[in-house]
Design an enzyme around this catalytic site. Structure first.
Site, PDB file in Angstrom:
ATOM      1  N   LEU A 168       0.851  -1.189   0.000  1.00 62.44           N
ATOM      2  CA  LEU A 168       0.000   0.000   0.000  1.00 62.44           C
ATOM      3  C   LEU A 168       0.880   1.230   0.000  1.00 62.44           C
ATOM      4  O   LEU A 168       1.913   1.252   0.678  1.00 62.44           O
ATOM      5  CB  LEU A 168      -0.912  -0.018   1.223  1.00 62.44           C
ATOM      6  CG  LEU A 168      -1.682   1.252   1.620  1.00 62.44           C
ATOM      7  CD1 LEU A 168      -3.003   0.862   2.311  1.00 62.44           C
ATOM      8  CD2 LEU A 168      -0.873   2.165   2.557  1.00 62.44           C
ATOM      9  N   ASN A 169       0.484   2.277  -0.768  1.00 61.78           N
ATOM     10  CA  ASN A 169       1.113   3.578  -0.568  1.00 61.78           C
ATOM     11  C   ASN A 169       0.065   4.687  -0.557  1.00 61.78           C
ATOM     12  O   ASN A 169      -0.850   4.616   0.262  1.00 61.78           O
ATOM     13  CB  ASN A 169       2.294   3.827  -1.510  1.00 61.78           C
ATOM     14  CG  ASN A 169       1.981   3.820  -2.982  1.00 61.78           C
ATOM     15  OD1 ASN A 169       1.466   2.836  -3.510  1.00 61.78           O
ATOM     16  ND2 ASN A 169       2.322   4.884  -3.682  1.00 61.78           N
ATOM     17  N   ASP A 170       0.140   5.685  -1.393  1.00 64.01           N
ATOM     18  CA  ASP A 170      -0.599   6.933  -1.221  1.00 64.01           C
ATOM     19  C   ASP A 170      -2.107   6.766  -0.992  1.00 64.01           C
ATOM     20  O   ASP A 170      -2.775   6.007  -1.705  1.00 64.01           O
ATOM     21  CB  ASP A 170      -0.437   7.808  -2.462  1.00 64.01           C
ATOM     22  CG  ASP A 170       0.995   8.155  -2.768  1.00 64.01           C
ATOM     23  OD1 ASP A 170       1.895   7.644  -2.088  1.00 64.01           O
ATOM     24  OD2 ASP A 170       1.228   8.926  -3.722  1.00 64.01           O
ATOM     25  N   GLN A 218      -3.376   3.484  -3.329  1.00 61.67           N
ATOM     26  CA  GLN A 218      -2.529   2.805  -4.300  1.00 61.67           C
ATOM     27  C   GLN A 218      -2.158   1.437  -3.740  1.00 61.67           C
ATOM     28  O   GLN A 218      -1.714   1.331  -2.598  1.00 61.67           O
ATOM     29  CB  GLN A 218      -1.279   3.627  -4.603  1.00 61.67           C
ATOM     30  CG  GLN A 218      -1.536   4.759  -5.585  1.00 61.67           C
ATOM     31  CD  GLN A 218      -0.252   5.344  -6.120  1.00 61.67           C
ATOM     32  OE1 GLN A 218       0.628   4.639  -6.585  1.00 61.67           O
ATOM     33  NE2 GLN A 218      -0.141   6.661  -6.056  1.00 61.67           N
ATOM     34  N   TYR A 224      -2.215   5.974 -10.692  1.00 63.64           N
ATOM     35  CA  TYR A 224      -1.480   6.757  -9.706  1.00 63.64           C
ATOM     36  C   TYR A 224      -2.413   7.702  -8.940  1.00 63.64           C
ATOM     37  O   TYR A 224      -3.632   7.657  -9.089  1.00 63.64           O
ATOM     38  CB  TYR A 224      -0.337   7.515 -10.389  1.00 63.64           C
ATOM     39  CG  TYR A 224       0.937   6.693 -10.510  1.00 63.64           C
ATOM     40  CD1 TYR A 224       0.913   5.301 -10.588  1.00 63.64           C
ATOM     41  CD2 TYR A 224       2.185   7.305 -10.564  1.00 63.64           C
ATOM     42  CE1 TYR A 224       2.076   4.552 -10.698  1.00 63.64           C
ATOM     43  CE2 TYR A 224       3.357   6.563 -10.679  1.00 63.64           C
ATOM     44  CZ  TYR A 224       3.301   5.188 -10.744  1.00 63.64           C
ATOM     45  OH  TYR A 224       4.451   4.454 -10.852  1.00 63.64           O
ATOM     46  N   SER A 225      -1.836   8.589  -8.152  1.00 66.80           N
ATOM     47  CA  SER A 225      -2.601   9.332  -7.156  1.00 66.80           C
ATOM     48  C   SER A 225      -3.575  10.331  -7.747  1.00 66.80           C
ATOM     49  O   SER A 225      -3.389  10.855  -8.843  1.00 66.80           O
ATOM     50  CB  SER A 225      -1.647  10.049  -6.196  1.00 66.80           C
ATOM     51  OG  SER A 225      -0.979   9.126  -5.381  1.00 66.80           O
ATOM     52  N   ARG A 240       1.610  15.308 -12.106  1.00 68.14           N
ATOM     53  CA  ARG A 240       0.728  14.273 -11.567  1.00 68.14           C
ATOM     54  C   ARG A 240      -0.009  14.724 -10.306  1.00 68.14           C
ATOM     55  O   ARG A 240       0.231  15.777  -9.766  1.00 68.14           O
ATOM     56  CB  ARG A 240       1.523  13.012 -11.259  1.00 68.14           C
ATOM     57  CG  ARG A 240       2.713  13.166 -10.329  1.00 68.14           C
ATOM     58  CD  ARG A 240       3.415  11.825 -10.134  1.00 68.14           C
ATOM     59  NE  ARG A 240       4.641  11.927  -9.351  1.00 68.14           N
ATOM     60  CZ  ARG A 240       5.854  12.116  -9.861  1.00 68.14           C
ATOM     61  NH1 ARG A 240       6.007  12.223 -11.170  1.00 68.14           N
ATOM     62  NH2 ARG A 240       6.912  12.189  -9.072  1.00 68.14           N
ATOM     63  N   ASP A 241      -0.930  13.870  -9.886  1.00 70.44           N
ATOM     64  CA  ASP A 241      -1.629  13.950  -8.596  1.00 70.44           C
ATOM     65  C   ASP A 241      -2.622  15.109  -8.539  1.00 70.44           C
ATOM     66  O   ASP A 241      -2.481  16.051  -7.750  1.00 70.44           O
ATOM     67  CB  ASP A 241      -0.629  14.070  -7.436  1.00 70.44           C
ATOM     68  CG  ASP A 241       0.497  13.061  -7.515  1.00 70.44           C
ATOM     69  OD1 ASP A 241       0.283  11.984  -8.103  1.00 70.44           O
ATOM     70  OD2 ASP A 241       1.600  13.350  -7.003  1.00 70.44           O
ATOM     71  N   GLU A 271       5.136  16.719  -5.227  1.00 73.52           N
ATOM     72  CA  GLU A 271       4.162  15.647  -5.397  1.00 73.52           C
ATOM     73  C   GLU A 271       2.937  15.878  -4.521  1.00 73.52           C
ATOM     74  O   GLU A 271       2.958  16.622  -3.558  1.00 73.52           O
ATOM     75  CB  GLU A 271       4.786  14.301  -5.007  1.00 73.52           C
ATOM     76  CG  GLU A 271       5.838  13.786  -5.949  1.00 73.52           C
ATOM     77  CD  GLU A 271       6.108  12.309  -5.713  1.00 73.52           C
ATOM     78  OE1 GLU A 271       5.921  11.531  -6.669  1.00 73.52           O
ATOM     79  OE2 GLU A 271       6.498  11.931  -4.594  1.00 73.52           O
TER      80      GLU A 271
END
Length: 477
Positions: free
Chosen positions: A46-48, A64, A107-108, A177-178, A231
């Site tokens: 797991l991340n963001d 994510q 992605y985020s 991104r994001d 980010e």
């Protein structure tokens, strides 16, 4: 559902089932270190946090997720829901990397709510085949802005590609991104993190009349170059204070040498982010080891809630012992962000109060064993006299003008799993709140003016607090 989506769904479900069966076989084994309060991956990595929101009374936390590899891999969006931000239910995967514009990872991104509909904006990552002439900064990748919608938080529309790198300013690298979206004066705005071709980090603002067709409007930047990439940007106002949050990569110099490889912090913004503005000095959200990519949202009762990834990308200094059990990382416990006397503060969401059971009150000193999940509140600290030992290896203490979080052993198979020292310069400490889960600790100093977060891997569940004259309350959760 396409054949690729169907196959990814089956593979994900198989990986999750295999992991759960492994956990049952090893029930009670301390090496699992599975948390009780903190959101974790059902399997793997797991991340963001992504798409955080309260929609039709229900809290949603997307994340994510790489179920096939506990050390990373292709990313999709897993999904949890809750009624109280404490008891969460896993809803499966909603977004798979199954389109040409997101084939290397979902992605985020964020959630924007309007007129009974949830809009999920995210970055579709594409990494082209390996070639010696690709640097994957200016060549060899794509960062696409994508939208899906939902009327119920359970079923989601087909993906819509909104923007590609050719739609972003030409002085930027491929690292854009994001997205974070908000509405102001009838117009929709989207903030994205970016890296310029001169290796300067900044925020890029787009605008739209319909939430679908976007065009470049302006950018947000510091007076002097500050890192090479911003980010997971976030922009919000709380208690009349405007906050621009960013996870900054590439900070060098004396001030950052004892910090994490990347930072997560914020600027106070004066003026109009869409016009004339100025940014304060950058301030960290968290001074501990494990904190990155935070995202915030507003609850239906008007609170600003922030959740971060309790991990750190590209960190060779330390690791996590949970890798042995086939999973890695978690989220921080949800925090309320508020402003007190002009200072931005954080505290665990108030819903936690209903889960706490007071077990002991002491003055000056407290020692307990056998409680893996607890909150210790130390108030009325005198003359900065404070020290706590947790899990046989994590020390929290005030000395020589700073509050420190440090481990007695930095071996990668120890309580610290390689972590050493983090600190913040603080003139005095008045109170400390320690929220400990099975394998994590979050420390709130002076009513949340300073926060320290870390993963840790205790051999036994114990705490010893020494603070002459202070009141100490110990609550089981």
């Amino acid at each position: 559902m396409s054949a690729l989506t169907n196959d990814l769904k089956k593979l994900t479900e198989a990986a999750e089932k295999a992991f759960q069966e492994k956990m049952k076989e090893n029930a009670g084994a301390q090496t699992g270190y599975r948390q009780k309060l903190h959101l974790m991956p059902p399997a793997g990595w797991l991340n963001d946090p992504n798409g955080l929101c309260q929609f039709q009374g229900v809290f949603h936390a997307f994340f994510q997720y790489s179920p096939f590899n506990c050390e990373g891999g292709v990313k999709m969006w897993g999904h949890y829901t809750s009624r109280n931000m404490i008891d969460w239910e896993y809803q499966g995967v909603n977004l798979y990397p199954d389109q040409p514009f997101d084939c290397s990872g979902v992605y985020s991104g964020c959630a924007f709510l309007e007129d009974g509909e949830m809009y999920l904006y995210y970055t579709g990552n594409v990494k082209l085949e390996d070639r010696e002439d690709y640097d994957y900064i200016n060549t060899g990748r794509e960062a696409n802005t994508v939208l899906v919608t939902s009327r119920d938080g359970e079923h989601f529309s087909k993906k819509k590609l909104l923007m590609k790198n050719t739609d972003y300013p030409s002085d930027l690298t491929l690292h854009v991104r994001d997205p974070k979206v908000w509405k102001q004066d009838g117009v929709y705005y989207m903030l994205q993190g970016a890296r310029t071709k001169e290796n300067v980090g900044q925020g890029i603002i787009f605008q739209s009349e319909d939430k679908i067709n976007w065009k470049y409007r302006s950018r947000v930047e510091s007076k002097e170059p500050f890192g090479y990439m911003w980010e997971c940007p976030d922009y919000f106002e709380v208690d009349g204070t405007k906050i621009l949050s960013a996870s900054v990569q590439g900070l060098d110099g004396e001030e950052w040498k004892d910090r994490n490889v990347y930072q997560s912090g914020y600027f106070l913004l004066s003026g109009d982010i869409l016009g004339e503005y100025s940014l304060s000095d950058y301030r960290l959200w968290d001074y501990g080891f494990d904190y990155y990519a935070p995202q915030s949202f507003e609850t239906e009762d008007g609170r600003r809630i922030q959740i971060g990834w309790m991990g750190m990308p590209d960190c060779e200094e330390y690791t996590n012992l949970t890798i042995r059990s086939g999973w890695q990382h978690c989220f921080t416990f949800p925090r309320e962000v508020f402003v007190r006397d002009g200072i931005v503060c954080q505290r665990p969401v108030r819903e936690l109060e209903e889960k706490k059971k007071l077990l002991e009150t002491a003055e000056g000193r407290l020692e307990r064993n056998g409680d893996p999940v607890y909150e210790a509140d130390i108030t009325g600290i005198r003359d900065n006299a404070f020290r706590a030992l947790l899990g046989g290896g994590l020390i929290l203490e005030y000395r020589e003008g700073r509050f420190e979080m440090h481990f007695t052993d930095q071996a990668k198979d120890s309580v610290s799993a390689g972590r050493g020292l983090r600190y913040a310069d603080i003139e005095e400490i008045r109170d400390v709140k320690i929220l400990t889960d099975v394998s994590s600790v979050e420390v709130f100093v002076n009513g949340g003016e300073y926060v320290f977060s870390t993963r840790f891997y205790p051999k036994k569940d114990e705490i010893c607090v020494e603070a002459d004259g202070a009141e100490i309350k110990f609550c089981k959760i």
